[in-house]
Design an enzyme around this catalytic site. Structure first.
Site, short mmCIF file in Angstrom:
data_model
loop_
_atom_site.label_atom_id
_atom_site.label_comp_id
_atom_site.label_asym_id
_atom_site.label_seq_id
_atom_site.Cartn_x
_atom_site.Cartn_y
_atom_site.Cartn_z
N LYS A 126 -1.70 -5.86 3.02
CA LYS A 126 -2.61 -4.77 2.64
C LYS A 126 -3.95 -5.33 2.17
O LYS A 126 -5.01 -4.90 2.64
CB LYS A 126 -1.98 -3.92 1.54
CG LYS A 126 -2.84 -2.74 1.12
CD LYS A 126 -2.25 -1.99 -0.05
CE LYS A 126 -2.52 -2.70 -1.36
NZ LYS A 126 -2.13 -1.90 -2.54
N ASP A 145 -1.63 1.83 1.36
CA ASP A 145 -1.48 1.82 -0.09
C ASP A 145 -0.55 2.95 -0.49
O ASP A 145 0.07 3.59 0.36
CB ASP A 145 -2.85 1.92 -0.78
CG ASP A 145 -3.41 3.33 -0.73
OD1 ASP A 145 -2.99 4.12 0.16
OD2 ASP A 145 -4.26 3.66 -1.58
#
Length: 228
Positions: A126, A145
């Site tokens: 991420k 997220d």
């Protein structure tokens, strides 16, 4: 509950159309001016609000301006300098290690590949995706997220549960040209309307196509639990 489009590709297309109209200026909310500042800010943002990160980095970036500065830092002092950030002691260790690795292996520069970025301390896929997208203009995937994870499941777009698996699902459904903005739109919507505990379904531009709408009961597909 709302009625989603006939298939997940059509659902994605409709969701994007509506969110682009609802949040035309959606973009990254972390403050940075260099790739190193971006990397540091994203590492600090894990399980911490962007607002808090921006407050801390305003002074931090005046003190630490290069990979060498982080590498040479006293770890306890660095932890004090980022006090208020979630897990500040652990993250101070990450930042010092990142500085050392950048110096030793990348001439002090932030690398531009997923493999090299994810070898850095405290950097997962991420974080690497954010740095690639906003630091190098390289889009290799979709940043998943907590907002993206929650809302994509609520909308019936994603069925997997972990960010890595959800990312793979989304990459097969979302047009590549929308990968970067997809995340920003979902974050904006998650903050404004589709919150974790008490989403405002009455104000949601997606309510009529959302199979998790709580207006007539039903189940929150993000958690698998019935609305209270």
């Amino acid at each position: 509950m709302g009625t989603p489009r006939s298939d997940r590709e059509a659902q994605v297309a409709e969701v994007l159309d509506r969110l682009y109209e609802e949040y035309p200026d959606s973009t990254i909310s972390l403050n940075f001016t260099t790739r190193l500042e971006l990397l540091v800010a994203v590492v600090l943002s894990a399980q911490c609000t962007d607002e808090r990160v921006n407050q801390v980095t305003e002074e931090l970036f005046e003190t630490y301006q290069s990979a060498a500065d982080y590498a040479a830092a006293d770890e306890e002092q660095l932890a004090d300098d980022i006090y208020g950030i979630t897990f500040h002691n652990n993250k101070a260790g990450y930042l010092k290690s990142i500085g050392e690795t950048l110096l030793e292996e990348h001439d002090g520069e932030v690398p531009d590949t997923m493999a090299e970025l994810t070898e850095l301390s405290g950097v997962g896929r991420k974080t690497a995706n954010v740095v690639l997208q906003h630091g190098h203009d390289v889009v290799e995937g979709i940043v998943v997220d907590t907002h993206v994870q929650r809302i994509s499941r609520r909308l019936g777009i994603a069925e997997e549960e972990t960010p890595t698996k959800i990312e793979r699902e989304l990459m097969a459904l979302v047009p590549e040209s929308d990968w970067q903005q997809f995340t920003h739109l979902f974050i904006s919507h998650g903050r404004a309307v589709c919150t974790a505990r008490n989403p405002d379904c009455e104000a949601c531009v997606l309510e009529d196509i959302c199979p998790s709408s709580k207006l007539d009961g039903g189940v929150d597909l993000a958690s698998g639990e019935a609305w209270g």
